[in-house]
Design an enzyme around this catalytic site. Structure first.
Site, PDB file in Angstrom:
ATOM      1  CB  THR A 124      80.875 -56.590  26.905  1.00 30.87           C
ATOM      2  OG1 THR A 124      81.093 -57.370  28.262  1.00 30.87           O
ATOM      3  CG2 THR A 124      81.269 -55.141  27.465  1.00 30.87           C
ATOM      4  CG  ASP A 125      78.517 -59.757  30.547  1.00 32.93           C
ATOM      5  OD1 ASP A 125      79.612 -59.644  30.407  1.00 32.93           O
ATOM      6  OD2 ASP A 125      78.079 -61.048  30.887  1.00 32.93           O
TER       7      ASP A 125
ATOM      8  CE  LYS B  29      82.506 -53.226  23.701  1.00 34.40           C
ATOM      9  NZ  LYS B  29      82.715 -53.337  22.058  1.00 34.40           N
TER      10      LYS B  29
HETATM   11  P1  NAD Z   1      89.024 -59.761  19.169  1.00 35.54           P
HETATM   12  O1  NAD Z   1      90.008 -59.213  19.979  1.00 35.54           O
HETATM   13  O2  NAD Z   1      88.997 -61.301  18.730  1.00 35.54           O
HETATM   14  O3  NAD Z   1      88.747 -59.198  17.791  1.00 35.54           O
HETATM   15  C1  NAD Z   1      88.703 -57.605  17.861  1.00 35.54           C
HETATM   16  C2  NAD Z   1      89.002 -57.264  16.232  1.00 35.54           C
HETATM   17  O4  NAD Z   1      89.052 -55.845  16.057  1.00 35.54           O
HETATM   18  C3  NAD Z   1      90.425 -57.806  15.918  1.00 35.54           C
HETATM   19  O5  NAD Z   1      90.242 -58.345  14.581  1.00 35.54           O
HETATM   20  C4  NAD Z   1      91.283 -56.374  15.643  1.00 35.54           C
HETATM   21  O6  NAD Z   1      92.308 -56.564  14.720  1.00 35.54           O
HETATM   22  C5  NAD Z   1      89.976 -55.405  15.362  1.00 35.54           C
HETATM   23  N1  NAD Z   1      90.453 -54.174  15.601  1.00 35.54           N
HETATM   24  C6  NAD Z   1      91.014 -53.709  16.980  1.00 35.54           C
HETATM   25  N2  NAD Z   1      91.302 -52.417  16.864  1.00 35.54           N
HETATM   26  C7  NAD Z   1      90.797 -51.712  15.696  1.00 35.54           C
HETATM   27  C8  NAD Z   1      90.639 -50.668  15.078  1.00 35.54           C
HETATM   28  N3  NAD Z   1      91.153 -49.547  15.946  1.00 35.54           N
HETATM   29  N4  NAD Z   1      90.301 -50.371  13.897  1.00 35.54           N
HETATM   30  C9  NAD Z   1      89.938 -51.780  13.208  1.00 35.54           C
HETATM   31  N5  NAD Z   1      89.998 -53.047  13.902  1.00 35.54           N
HETATM   32  C10 NAD Z   1      90.383 -53.133  14.990  1.00 35.54           C
HETATM   33  O7  NAD Z   1      87.617 -59.932  20.075  1.00 35.54           O
HETATM   34  P2  NAD Z   1      86.430 -60.290  19.960  1.00 35.54           P
HETATM   35  O8  NAD Z   1      86.486 -61.339  21.196  1.00 35.54           O
HETATM   36  O9  NAD Z   1      86.203 -60.849  18.782  1.00 35.54           O
HETATM   37  O10 NAD Z   1      85.108 -59.194  20.442  1.00 35.54           O
HETATM   38  C11 NAD Z   1      84.349 -58.641  19.358  1.00 35.54           C
HETATM   39  C12 NAD Z   1      83.566 -57.607  20.176  1.00 35.54           C
HETATM   40  O11 NAD Z   1      82.653 -58.276  20.851  1.00 35.54           O
HETATM   41  C13 NAD Z   1      84.337 -56.377  20.801  1.00 35.54           C
HETATM   42  O12 NAD Z   1      83.559 -55.261  20.836  1.00 35.54           O
HETATM   43  C14 NAD Z   1      83.818 -57.008  22.498  1.00 35.54           C
HETATM   44  O13 NAD Z   1      83.842 -55.944  23.011  1.00 35.54           O
HETATM   45  C15 NAD Z   1      82.539 -57.591  22.344  1.00 35.54           C
HETATM   46  N6  NAD Z   1      82.610 -58.739  23.189  1.00 35.54           N
HETATM   47  C16 NAD Z   1      83.322 -59.830  23.336  1.00 35.54           C
HETATM   48  C17 NAD Z   1      83.038 -61.082  24.373  1.00 35.54           C
HETATM   49  C18 NAD Z   1      83.991 -62.360  24.370  1.00 35.54           C
HETATM   50  O14 NAD Z   1      83.630 -62.960  25.427  1.00 35.54           O
HETATM   51  N7  NAD Z   1      85.023 -62.280  23.441  1.00 35.54           N
HETATM   52  C19 NAD Z   1      82.155 -60.531  25.296  1.00 35.54           C
HETATM   53  C20 NAD Z   1      81.286 -59.511  25.103  1.00 35.54           C
HETATM   54  C21 NAD Z   1      81.574 -58.575  24.122  1.00 35.54           C
END
Ligand code: NAD
Length: 325
Positions: free
Chosen positions: A125-126, A153
């Protein structure tokens, strides 16, 4: 290609899995996918095409090293989305963030190395950079995270890069801006505001609403991840942005309009602790090296996202009813 996707039942991971199985990426044609997901509050089997025979769903935790040891052999690549992902939850309690995001990532890296998995794409992430008043971050900018989420992160990014430098692992790190689109758990700003407004409920706007974010449609993000998987150089970081900066106040105005609501539905609330003022990614590197450019403009992306939530109450109403959002 056999791809292991951690966190593949969440918002972005499931969008990536659906795109791979839909044949959206020529480079992934014929691939099969294993999803490893612990089904935390934000994980949802209904996000996945479970009847597709190229998809195997494994309900498990990335901190379970025995499971990883059994599961990883035979996979060509890992795309690592699994994380605790909500800043407000990390302010309430940081430990699950350290456990999944830091410890879980290291256990996954270790297991991938033992199993001889090829490419490891670490999705980040940013927010690891902190806040920037002017200009945009390049990939070499120092990390200065402010929330426990961002700090966890940042830790995982550094561990992934260390695995490349120390052990020669084929790791690529992507850092993206704020994602939006269908299937996003209704605790994050856009789905929370849209679902509240569709229900005639007020929406909470932090502080003065002047915090600036770059908004990226999840389909553009996933396409950038696939480019990094196929063509990214080992040990490199790539930014994936949407090129659409606006204040939370301006975004709220657009969401009100899209939902046919007025400003009297907006309730100002105390600002988030340590709230970063502005995020801004320079995406020159991924554009020039991998040919990435965002394709979905904010107006179209927001319109289709609002329409999706309007048409999929069956998806989000149970999530809000059980109190997780
Ligand atoms: P989300 O919360 O919708 O999904 C996370 C998933 O990970 C869920 O399905 C959850 O059940 C699973 N999970 C959590 N802990 C776990 C574990 N210990 N073992 C196995 N599975 C596990 O999140 P997202 O928005 O889809 O984000 C996904 C990735 O993208 C993350 O790494 C997040 O840091 C990154 N990210 C998200 C955004 C955003 O805007 N949503 C922006 C930048 C980066």
């Amino acid at each position: 290609m056999q791809i292991l996707v951690t966190g593949g039942a969440g918002f972005i991971g499931s969008a990536y899995v659906r795109a791979v199985l839909n044949g959206d990426y020529a480079g992934a044609a014929g691939s099969s996918v294993t999803v490893l997901d612990s089904l935390s509050y934000s994980g949802n089997r209904a996000n996945l095409p479970l009847t597709d025979t190229r998809l195997r769903f494994v309900h498990g935790d990335i901190t379970d090293s025995g499971l990883l040891r059994d599961l990883l052999p035979g996979h060509d690549a890992i795309v690592h989305f699994a994380a605790e992902s909500h800043v407000d939850r990390s302010i309430e309690g940081a430990l699950p963030f350290v456990t999944t995001n830091v410890l879980g990532t290291q256990l996954l890296l270790d297991a991938a190395r033992d199993a001889g998995v090829g490419r490891f794409v670490h999705v980040s992430t940013d927010e690891v950079y902190g806040s920037i008043a002017e200009g945009s971050w390049t990939e070499t900018w120092p990390l200065s995270p402010n929330s426990p989420y961002a700090a966890s992160k940042a830790g995982s990014d550094l561990l992934a890069l260390a695995a490349h430098r120390t052990h020669g692992m084929d790791v690529v790190v992507t850092r993206c801006s704020n994602n939006y689109g269908p299937h996003q758990f209704p605790e994050k700003l856009i789905p929370l505001f849209v679902t509240n407004l569709l229900d005639g409920e007020p929406v909470p706007l932090y502080g003065d609403g002047g915090n600036i974010r770059d908004w990226l449609h999840v389909a553009d993000h996933c396409r950038g991840i696939q480019l990094a998987l196929e063509k990214g150089r080992p040990g490199e970081v790539y930014h994936i942005g949407g090129g659409t900066e606006l204040t939370n106040h301006d975004l709220t105005g657009r969401l009100l309009e899209a939902c046919g609501a007025d400003w009297d539905m907006v309730v100002p609330v105390a600002d988030r602790k340590g709230h970063d003022r502005r995020y801004s990614l320079d995406i020159t590197k991924i554009s020039e090296e991998l040919g990435y450019a965002p394709r979905i403009g904010l107006a179209d992306g927001l319109a289709s996202t609002v329409a999706w939530y309007r048409d999929h109450r069956d998806w989000w109403e149970p999530l809000k009813a059980r109190g997780g959002a």
